[in-house]
Design a protein around this motif. Structure first.
Motif, PDB file in Angstrom:
ATOM      1  N   CYS A   9     -15.084   8.567   6.425  1.00 34.64           N
ATOM      2  CA  CYS A   9     -14.263   8.847   7.288  1.00 34.64           C
ATOM      3  C   CYS A   9     -13.958   7.519   8.088  1.00 34.64           C
ATOM      4  O   CYS A   9     -14.350   6.473   7.491  1.00 34.64           O
ATOM      5  CB  CYS A   9     -15.107   9.730   8.497  1.00 34.64           C
ATOM      6  SG  CYS A   9     -16.618   8.767   8.854  1.00 34.64           S
ATOM      7  N   LYS A  13     -12.888   5.312  14.042  1.00 36.18           N
ATOM      8  CA  LYS A  13     -12.378   6.350  15.040  1.00 36.18           C
ATOM      9  C   LYS A  13     -13.589   7.201  15.334  1.00 36.18           C
ATOM     10  O   LYS A  13     -13.358   8.254  15.976  1.00 36.18           O
ATOM     11  CB  LYS A  13     -11.410   7.070  14.387  1.00 36.18           C
ATOM     12  CG  LYS A  13      -9.950   6.235  14.495  1.00 36.18           C
ATOM     13  CD  LYS A  13      -8.771   7.000  13.645  1.00 36.18           C
ATOM     14  CE  LYS A  13      -7.391   6.095  13.782  1.00 36.18           C
ATOM     15  NZ  LYS A  13      -6.334   6.884  12.902  1.00 36.18           N
ATOM     16  N   VAL A  14     -14.484   7.159  14.734  1.00 34.95           N
ATOM     17  CA  VAL A  14     -15.750   8.019  14.844  1.00 34.95           C
ATOM     18  C   VAL A  14     -16.910   7.402  15.914  1.00 34.95           C
ATOM     19  O   VAL A  14     -17.006   6.297  15.921  1.00 34.95           O
ATOM     20  CB  VAL A  14     -16.630   8.330  13.643  1.00 34.95           C
ATOM     21  CG1 VAL A  14     -15.370   9.071  12.579  1.00 34.95           C
ATOM     22  CG2 VAL A  14     -17.243   7.144  12.881  1.00 34.95           C
ATOM     23  N   LYS A  15     -17.498   8.355  16.694  1.00 37.62           N
ATOM     24  CA  LYS A  15     -18.473   7.852  17.670  1.00 37.62           C
ATOM     25  C   LYS A  15     -19.723   7.581  16.966  1.00 37.62           C
ATOM     26  O   LYS A  15     -20.155   8.464  16.023  1.00 37.62           O
ATOM     27  CB  LYS A  15     -18.355   8.992  18.596  1.00 37.62           C
ATOM     28  CG  LYS A  15     -19.279   8.743  19.875  1.00 37.62           C
ATOM     29  CD  LYS A  15     -19.146   9.721  21.068  1.00 37.62           C
ATOM     30  CE  LYS A  15     -20.091   9.357  22.152  1.00 37.62           C
ATOM     31  NZ  LYS A  15     -21.125  10.213  21.898  1.00 37.62           N
ATOM     32  N   GLU A  23     -22.225  17.375  23.014  1.00 33.00           N
ATOM     33  CA  GLU A  23     -21.927  17.280  21.620  1.00 33.00           C
ATOM     34  C   GLU A  23     -22.547  18.074  20.843  1.00 33.00           C
ATOM     35  O   GLU A  23     -22.314  19.084  19.855  1.00 33.00           O
ATOM     36  CB  GLU A  23     -22.117  15.796  20.971  1.00 33.00           C
ATOM     37  CG  GLU A  23     -20.971  14.821  21.393  1.00 33.00           C
ATOM     38  CD  GLU A  23     -21.176  13.385  20.927  1.00 33.00           C
ATOM     39  OE1 GLU A  23     -20.391  12.931  20.068  1.00 33.00           O
ATOM     40  OE2 GLU A  23     -22.400  12.863  21.262  1.00 33.00           O
ATOM     41  N   PRO A  43     -16.270  18.247  12.043  1.00 31.34           N
ATOM     42  CA  PRO A  43     -15.998  17.579  13.126  1.00 31.34           C
ATOM     43  C   PRO A  43     -14.648  17.350  13.766  1.00 31.34           C
ATOM     44  O   PRO A  43     -14.619  17.777  14.951  1.00 31.34           O
ATOM     45  CB  PRO A  43     -16.268  15.766  12.789  1.00 31.34           C
ATOM     46  CG  PRO A  43     -16.807  15.719  11.276  1.00 31.34           C
ATOM     47  CD  PRO A  43     -16.643  17.235  10.665  1.00 31.34           C
ATOM     48  N   ARG A  44     -13.740  17.517  12.698  1.00 32.54           N
ATOM     49  CA  ARG A  44     -12.218  17.875  13.457  1.00 32.54           C
ATOM     50  C   ARG A  44     -12.160  18.981  14.042  1.00 32.54           C
ATOM     51  O   ARG A  44     -11.611  19.394  14.971  1.00 32.54           O
ATOM     52  CB  ARG A  44     -11.307  17.210  12.380  1.00 32.54           C
ATOM     53  CG  ARG A  44      -9.954  17.438  12.444  1.00 32.54           C
ATOM     54  CD  ARG A  44      -8.843  16.901  11.537  1.00 32.54           C
ATOM     55  NE  ARG A  44      -9.618  17.453  10.261  1.00 32.54           N
ATOM     56  CZ  ARG A  44      -9.128  18.617   9.709  1.00 32.54           C
ATOM     57  NH1 ARG A  44      -8.366  19.521  10.465  1.00 32.54           N
ATOM     58  NH2 ARG A  44      -9.558  19.064   8.542  1.00 32.54           N
ATOM     59  N   SER A  49     -15.821  13.553  17.785  1.00 28.15           N
ATOM     60  CA  SER A  49     -15.421  12.316  17.334  1.00 28.15           C
ATOM     61  C   SER A  49     -16.552  11.865  16.560  1.00 28.15           C
ATOM     62  O   SER A  49     -17.112  10.745  16.831  1.00 28.15           O
ATOM     63  CB  SER A  49     -15.002  11.455  18.503  1.00 28.15           C
ATOM     64  OG  SER A  49     -13.943  12.090  19.021  1.00 28.15           O
ATOM     65  N   ARG A  50     -17.028  12.511  15.511  1.00 23.10           N
ATOM     66  CA  ARG A  50     -18.276  12.170  14.831  1.00 23.10           C
ATOM     67  C   ARG A  50     -17.839  12.341  13.066  1.00 23.10           C
ATOM     68  O   ARG A  50     -17.080  13.005  12.777  1.00 23.10           O
ATOM     69  CB  ARG A  50     -19.490  12.934  14.858  1.00 23.10           C
ATOM     70  CG  ARG A  50     -20.026  13.016  16.236  1.00 23.10           C
ATOM     71  CD  ARG A  50     -20.695  11.777  16.198  1.00 23.10           C
ATOM     72  NE  ARG A  50     -21.386  11.660  17.729  1.00 23.10           N
ATOM     73  CZ  ARG A  50     -22.420  10.661  17.855  1.00 23.10           C
ATOM     74  NH1 ARG A  50     -23.103   9.828  17.099  1.00 23.10           N
ATOM     75  NH2 ARG A  50     -22.998  10.409  19.191  1.00 23.10           N
ATOM     76  N   CYS A  51     -18.536  11.680  12.406  1.00 25.10           N
ATOM     77  CA  CYS A  51     -18.588  11.689  10.911  1.00 25.10           C
ATOM     78  C   CYS A  51     -19.238  12.747  10.458  1.00 25.10           C
ATOM     79  O   CYS A  51     -20.212  13.223  11.080  1.00 25.10           O
ATOM     80  CB  CYS A  51     -19.254  10.379  10.208  1.00 25.10           C
ATOM     81  SG  CYS A  51     -19.714  10.497   8.624  1.00 25.10           S
ATOM     82  N   SER A 293     -12.986  20.865  25.915  1.00 19.65           N
ATOM     83  CA  SER A 293     -13.616  19.636  25.705  1.00 19.65           C
ATOM     84  C   SER A 293     -14.467  19.271  27.178  1.00 19.65           C
ATOM     85  O   SER A 293     -13.913  19.465  27.974  1.00 19.65           O
ATOM     86  CB  SER A 293     -12.441  18.510  25.863  1.00 19.65           C
ATOM     87  OG  SER A 293     -13.207  17.283  26.093  1.00 19.65           O
ATOM     88  N   ASP A 297     -16.980  12.108  25.896  1.00 22.30           N
ATOM     89  CA  ASP A 297     -16.902  10.795  25.536  1.00 22.30           C
ATOM     90  C   ASP A 297     -17.298  10.008  26.802  1.00 22.30           C
ATOM     91  O   ASP A 297     -17.895   8.677  26.625  1.00 22.30           O
ATOM     92  CB  ASP A 297     -15.226  10.156  25.158  1.00 22.30           C
ATOM     93  CG  ASP A 297     -15.124  10.504  23.800  1.00 22.30           C
ATOM     94  OD1 ASP A 297     -13.920  10.753  23.691  1.00 22.30           O
ATOM     95  OD2 ASP A 297     -16.080  10.679  23.019  1.00 22.30           O
TER      96      ASP A 297
END
Length: 311
Positions: A9, A13-15, A23, A43-44, A49-51, A293, A297
DNA sequence: AATGACGCCAACCGCCTCTGG
DNA sequence: ACCAGAGGCGGTTGGCGTCAT
């Protein structure tokens, strides 16, 4: 291979870092609804926003319903020692013989406690110490350790094993049948089957300020609920069937999960202002829907272990 | 009370293995 | 048979909590 592997990934861009309760809830709800047929895409799809690997690890090591937490019992520790003696650092293999335990957890407990014990046990065996009940060093995983593994010396042998240690010493060693089983038809992972015997007790050292849960006070209802959830379990019979689930199970499961995560407004879970368990309105919404959401974040981190939650 | 040392463990990283095209 | 993608595995590390001084 050989050309180098493309990253799984976009790392930028991943957290990273500890998972927030939001989460966790989002991942859990997504997996319960859709299963985890594709970790990379998960994740998408789940809006995380994770791998994908991170999601998988989080699920397997923490969120999975059948994951068992708390200190290892002497039986479990002995099993780990025996298995490690036989097969080495095959943590997932070892985990397959400890229902509810994850390879990561076993690896941790080995590195922090059992390696030390095994070393000393080996040492005492070669030194012909007459009776291990009187002189061998037994250190349980729930014990307090102030010395580093790296610097432990022979002279640091504990003289008097406590009750738990004595119990450990009475355990029978691994036999040939165990090894045959191990090398033949063993499952490939601890989470390959959800049909395991339930733990007798959660072994948490009261001396460490944790909760000791005796057999008769284990949340049997929870385990029964899990049993009833088996058809939904992603690791059993393939995938979660989503819309066909009993909605009552969903609600119960999520209530339990929310309680575990400290997301409820239950006074039992909100012990103090300083408690890291988030109490904001976004966490009090028991009906947090997947796809909405929660704004994780900007959420505070939460204690990532049950130990910190006092569970 | 402050601070440094140490222990624990969740999570990351990178390589290996498996699987489907 | 080969290749690429995905999952799995084991080693390692960073952060936090606890303990000792």
């Amino acid at each position: 291979m050989g050309k180098g592997r493309a990253p799984c990934c976009d790392k930028s861009k991943v957290k990273k870092g500890p998972w927030s309760p939001a989460e966790d809830l989002r991942l859990t709800s997504f997996i319960q609804e859709h299963g985890h047929s594709n970790w990379r895409a998960l994740p998408r799809q789940a809006g995380l926003s994770r791998c994908g690997k991170s999601c998988r690890l989080r699920w397997i090591n923490y969120l999975r319903p059948d994951v068992r937490r708390g200190n290892f019992t002497p039986e479990e520790e002995q099993t780990i020692i025996n298995l490690h003696n036989s097969i080495g650092n095959k943590w997932s293999k070892i985990a397959s013989y400890l229902p509810g335990r994850t390879d990561n957890e076993i690896k941790n407990v080995w590195n922090t406690h059992l390696k030390k014990r095994a070393l000393i046990t080996k040492k005492t065996a070669t030194d012909e110490i007459p009776s291990c009940t009187s002189s061998s060093s037994i250190i349980t995983s729930s014990g307090d350790h102030t010395k580093s593994d790296k610097v432990i010396q022979e002279s640091e042998v504990i003289e008097k094993p406590n009750e738990k240690q004595t119990e450990f010493l009475k355990l029978k060693p691994f036999n040939n049948h165990d090894l045959e089983t191990l090398t033949s038809d063993s499952p490939t992972s601890s989470y390959a089957s959800s049909n395991f015997s339930r733990p007798n007790a959660i072994d948490i050292d009261p001396d460490k300020g944790k909760i000791e849960i005796p057999l008769d006070s284990v949340d049997i209802d929870f385990w029964e609920l899990l049993d009833s959830l088996d058809p939904l379990h992603p690791d059993k019979a393939g995938e979660i069937n989503g819309p066909n689930q009993d909605p009552g199970i969903d609600i119960e499961w999520f209530r339990f999960l929310e309680k575990e995560l400290g997301l409820t407004n239950d006074a039992d879970n909100l012990t103090s202002e300083e408690n890291l368990v988030p109490t904001g309105p976004q966490f009090q919404d028991k009906n947090l829907e997947p796809g909405i959401s929660p704004g994780f974040d900007c959420l505070p981190m939460w204690p990532s272990s049950h130990q910190n939650l006092g569970v």
